[in-house]
Design a protein around this motif. Structure first.
Motif, PDB file in Angstrom:
ATOM      1  N   LEU A 236       0.842  -1.207   0.000  1.00  0.00           N
ATOM      2  CA  LEU A 236       0.000   0.000   0.000  1.00  0.00           C
ATOM      3  C   LEU A 236       0.872   1.251   0.000  1.00  0.00           C
ATOM      4  CD1 LEU A 236      -2.707  -0.787   2.744  1.00  0.00           C
ATOM      5  CD2 LEU A 236      -2.881  -1.110   0.265  1.00  0.00           C
ATOM      6  N   ASP A 237       0.704   2.067  -1.029  1.00  0.00           N
ATOM      7  CA  ASP A 237       1.359   3.380  -1.100  1.00  0.00           C
ATOM      8  C   ASP A 237       0.283   4.370  -1.556  1.00  0.00           C
ATOM      9  OD1 ASP A 237       3.198   5.438  -1.240  1.00  0.00           O
ATOM     10  OD2 ASP A 237       3.951   4.855  -3.214  1.00  0.00           O
ATOM     11  N   LEU A 290      -9.326   4.961   4.035  1.00  0.00           N
ATOM     12  CA  LEU A 290      -8.257   4.055   4.465  1.00  0.00           C
ATOM     13  C   LEU A 290      -8.787   3.007   5.437  1.00  0.00           C
ATOM     14  CD1 LEU A 290      -5.160   3.473   4.418  1.00  0.00           C
ATOM     15  CD2 LEU A 290      -5.101   4.688   6.594  1.00  0.00           C
ATOM     16  N   ILE A 304       0.320  -7.046   4.851  1.00  0.00           N
ATOM     17  CA  ILE A 304       0.488  -5.747   4.173  1.00  0.00           C
ATOM     18  C   ILE A 304       1.885  -5.198   4.431  1.00  0.00           C
ATOM     19  CG2 ILE A 304      -0.322  -3.338   4.119  1.00  0.00           C
ATOM     20  CD1 ILE A 304      -3.033  -4.319   5.164  1.00  0.00           C
ATOM     21  N   MET A 306       3.266  -1.341   3.980  1.00  0.00           N
ATOM     22  CA  MET A 306       2.724  -0.020   3.643  1.00  0.00           C
ATOM     23  C   MET A 306       3.773   1.052   3.860  1.00  0.00           C
ATOM     24  SD  MET A 306      -0.762   1.695   5.033  1.00  0.00           S
ATOM     25  CE  MET A 306      -1.269   3.313   4.451  1.00  0.00           C
ATOM     26  N   THR A 307       3.792   2.052   2.985  1.00  0.00           N
ATOM     27  CA  THR A 307       4.673   3.211   3.180  1.00  0.00           C
ATOM     28  C   THR A 307       3.807   4.461   3.260  1.00  0.00           C
ATOM     29  OG1 THR A 307       4.928   3.559   0.803  1.00  0.00           O
ATOM     30  CG2 THR A 307       6.572   2.184   1.866  1.00  0.00           C
TER      31      THR A 307
END
Ligand SMILES: C[S@@+](CC[C@H](N)C(=O)[O-])C[C@H]1O[C@@H](n2cnc3c(N)ncnc32)[C@H](O)[C@@H]1O
Length: 378
Positions: A236-237, A290, A304, A306-307
């Motif tokens: 996820l970005d 989100l 996940i 994520m960043t």
């Protein structure tokens, strides 16, 4: 393009590769320039699914994740350039504007391009591209190889080359205007030879291929999340800007689609109906969007990576608010790195096109449900 490219060689690449190797599939839910999709597809024996609202992202991702064999760049270039009937070698298409560029000349170019037959020349000639560059892009679009994956490889190279040529500050929200101070920037951008850049870029893309064939989807990440399973590692970005990404990338989107309706405004935007809109880029809705996405990924039992920038971004999300939202459904481990990323004008503290910021990398594992409740797959 390629906001994650720098982070990939600074810890993120190793982390996603190691995590993806344990998964049945790698799902890049906000794939953008496809930098992360390409990284995993070319290094790990796992299919990659690339998802984004924008078509240009699907083209870039598909050029690599849909192929398990390298393509021959000289053969592709020969077929493609020959298809333009040598038009791309004519001075009218490859002309340079580095000297003697004036406001009057730019305004004349805009008027002439406005009635051109080619979609790119008509929409963006004299604005984001010189008339010659725009004609070259139209000619190259018109002679793309019909067969896949050749078509996607060539189109991806064209999108990439166009992104390098645009007369705009880092993205395509607005072109430079013909003011005294901006004339030098326009001249520099207009002096770039699109065909030459295509020739440089295409071999890089053509030689890449996926270890295992993947897939691409142009859709909302939240829709796709319901179809995933516990075998999927999700990257996820999501957006960090309160302005829609389609505002920054509409020129690349038009090239990917090969057409757009009449454009308007200083930014030369296609109509709103042709620009994908995301709740993740609406300040009052991003956190809710989100939360829904995370809930769906929890239902699907996905792991996940994520960043997200640690500081509050213009869409209201911050690393901290994300960790808070995720800690209910997921166990969250945080690594932090200093990263360079494009602010797209979306950072609260500065308007610089690029600046250094602290970006969090989070690994999330779905929390096991309490006893007595069954684990379900979507
Ligand atoms: C921060 S960028 C991703 C950058 C990407 N990781 C890269 O390295 O280029 C966010 C991306 O999310 C896409 N996007 C925004 N909302 C979306 C949604 N609801 N579903 C899928 N993609 C979305 C945007 O089009 C944009 O490409």
């Amino acid at each position: 393009m390629g906001s994650k490219r720098w982070m990939l060689s600074n810890g993120l690449g190793e982390l996603v590769s190691a995590e993806a190797a344990k998964a049945g599939r790698f799902v890049d839910l906000f794939s953008g320039s496809a930098a992360v999709s390409w990284h995993v597809a070319t290094k790990v024996d796992v299919p990659v699914l690339s998802v984004d609202l924008q078509t240009y992202s699907a083209v870039l991702a598909g050029a690599v994740v849909l192929r398990t064999r390298g393509a021959n760049p000289s053969r592709l270039l020969d077929i493609w350039l020959e298809g333009t009937g040598n038009l791309v070698n004519e001075p009218a298409v490859r002309g340079s504007h580095s000297s003697s560029l004036s406001r009057a000349r730019i305004l004349r170019a805009r008027r002439e391009c406005a009635t051109a037959a080619g979609a790119i020349t008509r929409a963006y000639g004299g604005h984001y591209f010189s008339p010659a560059q725009a004609r070259a892009i139209d000619a190259l679009l018109g002679s793309l190889p019909a067969r896949e994956p050749d078509r996607s490889v060539c189109l991806a190279a064209l999108i990439w080359a166009a992104a390098r040529c645009v007369a705009a500050p880092g993205h395509t929200a607005q072109p430079f205007q013909p003011t005294t101070t901006a004339l030098a920037s326009i001249a520099e951008a207009w002096s770039k030879d699109v065909v030459q850049i295509v020739k440089q870029v295409l071999p890089t893309i053509a030689r890449l291929s996926a270890v295992t064939r993947g897939d691409v989807i142009t859709d909302d990440a939240t829709n796709v999340a319901t179809k995933l399973t516990c075998d999927d590692l999700v990257f996820l970005d999501p957006p960090y800007s309160a302005a829609q990404y389609s505002r920054f990338y509409h020129v690349l989107e038009t090239i990917a689609r090969g057409q757009c309706s009449a454009v308007s405004g200083v930014g030369r935007y296609p109509p709103a109906a042709e620009r994908p809109s995301s709740r993740f880029s609406l300040k009052g809705q991003a956190l809710d969007a989100l939360q829904i996405l995370l809930d769906r990924l929890r239902m699907s039992e996905c792991r996940i990576v994520m960043t997200f920038p640690q500081q509050r971004s213009s869409n209201g999300l911050s690393g901290e608010s994300i960790v808070q939202a995720a800690r209910g459904p997921f166990e969250v481990d945080i690594t932090s790195v200093v990263a360079r990323h494009s602010t797209l004008g979306g950072n609260n503290s500065a308007r610089a096109a690029r600046r250094s910021s602290q970006e969090l990398i989070m690994v999330m594992r779905p929390r096991t449900r309490s006893r007595g409740r069954s684990r379900t797959r979507a």
